[in-house]
Design an enzyme around this catalytic site. Sequence first.
Site, PDB file in Angstrom:
ATOM      1  N   LYS A 129      26.450  58.441  20.285  1.00 14.61           N
ATOM      2  CA  LYS A 129      26.698  57.500  21.388  1.00 14.61           C
ATOM      3  C   LYS A 129      25.496  56.584  21.502  1.00 14.61           C
ATOM      4  O   LYS A 129      24.377  56.977  21.163  1.00 14.61           O
ATOM      5  CB  LYS A 129      26.867  58.272  22.709  1.00 14.61           C
ATOM      6  CG  LYS A 129      27.584  57.471  23.783  1.00 14.61           C
ATOM      7  CD  LYS A 129      29.084  57.563  23.622  1.00 14.61           C
ATOM      8  CE  LYS A 129      29.840  56.685  24.578  1.00 14.61           C
ATOM      9  NZ  LYS A 129      31.289  57.000  24.563  1.00 14.61           N
ATOM     10  N   ASP A 169      32.716  51.077  24.774  1.00 12.31           N
ATOM     11  CA  ASP A 169      32.699  52.010  25.916  1.00 12.31           C
ATOM     12  C   ASP A 169      32.558  51.093  27.136  1.00 12.31           C
ATOM     13  O   ASP A 169      32.841  49.889  27.039  1.00 12.31           O
ATOM     14  CB  ASP A 169      31.549  53.025  25.792  1.00 12.31           C
ATOM     15  CG  ASP A 169      31.694  54.184  26.783  1.00 12.31           C
ATOM     16  OD1 ASP A 169      32.507  55.085  26.539  1.00 12.31           O
ATOM     17  OD2 ASP A 169      31.018  54.176  27.839  1.00 12.31           O
TER      18      ASP A 169
HETATM   19  P1  NDP Z   1      35.435  49.193  30.979  1.00 16.88           P
HETATM   20  O1  NDP Z   1      34.091  48.609  30.999  1.00 16.88           O
HETATM   21  O2  NDP Z   1      36.548  48.467  30.313  1.00 16.88           O
HETATM   22  O3  NDP Z   1      35.921  49.540  32.448  1.00 16.88           O
HETATM   23  C1  NDP Z   1      35.180  50.395  33.264  1.00 16.88           C
HETATM   24  C2  NDP Z   1      35.846  50.459  34.615  1.00 16.88           C
HETATM   25  O4  NDP Z   1      35.233  51.499  35.380  1.00 16.88           O
HETATM   26  C3  NDP Z   1      35.675  49.197  35.419  1.00 16.88           C
HETATM   27  O5  NDP Z   1      36.771  49.033  36.273  1.00 16.88           O
HETATM   28  C4  NDP Z   1      34.394  49.478  36.184  1.00 16.88           C
HETATM   29  O6  NDP Z   1      34.257  48.713  37.374  1.00 16.88           O
HETATM   30  C5  NDP Z   1      34.554  50.940  36.518  1.00 16.88           C
HETATM   31  N1  NDP Z   1      33.229  51.533  36.660  1.00 16.88           N
HETATM   32  C6  NDP Z   1      32.235  51.558  35.746  1.00 16.88           C
HETATM   33  N2  NDP Z   1      31.139  52.164  36.225  1.00 16.88           N
HETATM   34  C7  NDP Z   1      31.457  52.518  37.468  1.00 16.88           C
HETATM   35  C8  NDP Z   1      30.752  53.182  38.489  1.00 16.88           C
HETATM   36  N3  NDP Z   1      29.464  53.589  38.300  1.00 16.88           N
HETATM   37  N4  NDP Z   1      31.422  53.424  39.660  1.00 16.88           N
HETATM   38  C9  NDP Z   1      32.711  53.015  39.822  1.00 16.88           C
HETATM   39  N5  NDP Z   1      33.410  52.372  38.893  1.00 16.88           N
HETATM   40  C10 NDP Z   1      32.802  52.131  37.747  1.00 16.88           C
HETATM   41  O7  NDP Z   1      35.250  50.644  30.319  1.00 16.88           O
HETATM   42  P2  NDP Z   1      36.341  51.612  29.689  1.00 16.88           P
HETATM   43  O8  NDP Z   1      37.656  51.439  30.355  1.00 16.88           O
HETATM   44  O9  NDP Z   1      36.254  51.475  28.224  1.00 16.88           O
HETATM   45  O10 NDP Z   1      35.729  53.038  30.044  1.00 16.88           O
HETATM   46  C11 NDP Z   1      36.093  53.762  31.213  1.00 16.88           C
HETATM   47  C12 NDP Z   1      35.770  55.231  31.007  1.00 16.88           C
HETATM   48  O11 NDP Z   1      36.510  55.731  29.887  1.00 16.88           O
HETATM   49  C13 NDP Z   1      34.305  55.549  30.696  1.00 16.88           C
HETATM   50  O12 NDP Z   1      33.988  56.810  31.245  1.00 16.88           O
HETATM   51  C14 NDP Z   1      34.287  55.653  29.172  1.00 16.88           C
HETATM   52  O13 NDP Z   1      33.224  56.428  28.711  1.00 16.88           O
HETATM   53  C15 NDP Z   1      35.634  56.337  28.947  1.00 16.88           C
HETATM   54  N6  NDP Z   1      36.216  56.202  27.613  1.00 16.88           N
HETATM   55  C16 NDP Z   1      36.402  54.988  27.026  1.00 16.88           C
HETATM   56  C17 NDP Z   1      37.010  54.902  25.788  1.00 16.88           C
HETATM   57  C18 NDP Z   1      37.303  53.593  25.151  1.00 16.88           C
HETATM   58  O14 NDP Z   1      37.919  53.602  24.081  1.00 16.88           O
HETATM   59  N7  NDP Z   1      36.955  52.469  25.724  1.00 16.88           N
HETATM   60  C19 NDP Z   1      37.405  56.110  25.054  1.00 16.88           C
HETATM   61  C20 NDP Z   1      37.235  57.326  25.787  1.00 16.88           C
HETATM   62  C21 NDP Z   1      36.641  57.357  27.014  1.00 16.88           C
HETATM   63  P3  NDP Z   1      33.226  47.472  37.400  1.00 16.88           P
HETATM   64  O15 NDP Z   1      33.920  46.375  36.646  1.00 16.88           O
HETATM   65  O16 NDP Z   1      33.066  47.183  38.850  1.00 16.88           O
HETATM   66  O17 NDP Z   1      31.970  47.942  36.753  1.00 16.88           O
HETATM   67  O1  2IT Z   2      34.124  57.939  24.709  1.00 16.53           O
HETATM   68  C1  2IT Z   2      34.752  57.559  23.693  1.00 16.53           C
HETATM   69  O2  2IT Z   2      35.422  58.352  23.022  1.00 16.53           O
HETATM   70  C2  2IT Z   2      34.684  56.142  23.323  1.00 16.53           C
HETATM   71  N1  2IT Z   2      34.066  55.365  24.045  1.00 16.53           N
HETATM   72  C3  2IT Z   2      35.336  55.669  22.067  1.00 16.53           C
HETATM   73  C4  2IT Z   2      34.449  55.907  20.874  1.00 16.53           C
HETATM   74  C5  2IT Z   2      34.934  55.346  19.561  1.00 16.53           C
HETATM   75  O3  2IT Z   2      34.187  55.503  18.599  1.00 16.53           O
HETATM   76  O4  2IT Z   2      36.023  54.756  19.495  1.00 16.53           O
END
Ligand code: NDP
Ligand code: 2IT
Length: 448
Positions: A129, A169
């Site tokens: 990561k 992420d």
């Molecule tokens: P994005 O940046 O696209 O979206 C994040 C969302 O979460 C936004 O709505 C953001 O609001 C909100 N957010 C972030 N930090 C905080 C906080 N401290 N408190 C409240 N809300 C918060 O990220 P992703 O959708 O990609 O990721 C969301 C989650 O999913 C994370 O935990 C990530 O690690 C996990 N994840 C992502 C994957 C991926 O493929 N993208 C795969 C697996 C897991 P704001 O805009 O106000 O910051």
């Molecule tokens: O938390 C996760 O699994 C991710 N942010 C996606 C990682 C990836 O390599 O696609």
Amino acid sequence: MAIKNAYLLDLLERTKKRNPGEPEFIQAVTEVLASLEPVIEQRQDLVDAGVLERIVEPERQIIFRVPWVDDNGKPQVNRGFRVQFNSAIGPYKGGIRLHPSVNLGIIKFLGFEQTFKNSLTTLPMGGGKGGSDFDPKGKSDNEIMNFCQSFMTELYRHIGADLDVPAGDIGTGAREIGYMFGQYKRIRNEYVGVLTGKGLTYGGSLARKQATGYGLCYFTNEMLKANGMSFEGKTVLVSGSGNVAIYACEKATTYGAKVVAMSDSNGYIYDKNGIDLDAVKQIKEVERKRIKEYLTYHPNAEYHEGCSGIWTIPCDIALPCATQNEINGESAKILVKNGCKVVSEGANMPSTPEAIDTYLANGLLYGPAKAANAGGVATSGLEMSQNSLRLSWSFEEVDERLHNIMISIFKACDEASKTYGMPGNYMAGANIAGFIKVAESMKAQGNV
Ligand code: NDP
Ligand code: 2IT
């Protein structure tokens, strides 16, 4: 989740001493070690091979300066991280988080979780990561590009298509991956699949954008079916409104559920008629604005400041898709009191240990992050395969592979939970099933 085994307790104490000031990392390690008790009692060979001591220690941790220039010509400095946690089953693989809260402990917890998640996907990927305390909010496109280029100007020497393959992420989507990919290609003078989540015109995979949210619903659907339930007619809360949240909302709706709330870090919207996802996509994916803007499309919906209030809305199913520790013990109790029957995690470690204890004590179905949100990295693995083959598969083909992977992940969690005497505890099942493959590989490869 209290640990009783003396060896595991001692290992946890040593891990705490060695990693001071990293509460999220210790939280993630504690949960996994607690789940492994029944395994360790039968597998002295893994203890003797030092597998546990090695699995909690990242193989390599890289911290670097990221200097860039803002639109006023002022020099700015951020801190960059890449933690290459475990390469027992494949090249390091995991996303890059850009958020002001990022620090080493957060990247280590994410890399640790990623190791077991990637193992569950059935694909050959190790855990890693990265990220930075850079805050993309309010930055111009030019500033984002300057930052991403500077970040890659250091990172390029540590990554590679067969070595370490970063992805998106929080705060890192297709735009940022594009700028990073361009800079890598320019410095290395090679066109390889060194990043996933790329744009569709230059090596990205169809369905990668949808994969984490869709995969979360595929996993949750299997968990529901195995327990005589379904999404049909259920009221669902989805926290966040980013990549994972949007496509979780889309697939849950396709399955016949009604998503009534979404959020961002400022507050949440409640639309009792069901969320209009086209409006959310316009606000978040196109305009990059706040979720509050939803009211300009739907003035009768409600907006409330503060993100944790979303868990006070009565629901059948909660899908936390924002960030770590967004559901604490108190929010979990409110969810239970209001009749919630299922919590399935799109975000990484969104539930505190107290929240998890509350779900398990009250018989909720609980889909743990490292299993439930593995669809994103699984599809990244499929993007790597397509890049290596120099082919691209159709949306339907990738989506079907993703669906089958999520079905097999649920089966693995379910079977491990039964084999180790905790039927229905998918958290224990995910930790055990993810661990065993990595642990066997580490033992086979010797003390490295
Ligand atoms: P994005 O940046 O696209 O979206 C994040 C969302 O979460 C936004 O709505 C953001 O609001 C909100 N957010 C972030 N930090 C905080 C906080 N401290 N408190 C409240 N809300 C918060 O990220 P992703 O959708 O990609 O990721 C969301 C989650 O999913 C994370 O935990 C990530 O690690 C996990 N994840 C992502 C994957 C991926 O493929 N993208 C795969 C697996 C897991 P704001 O805009 O106000 O910051
Ligand atoms: O938390 C996760 O699994 C991710 N942010 C996606 C990682 C990836 O390599 O696609």
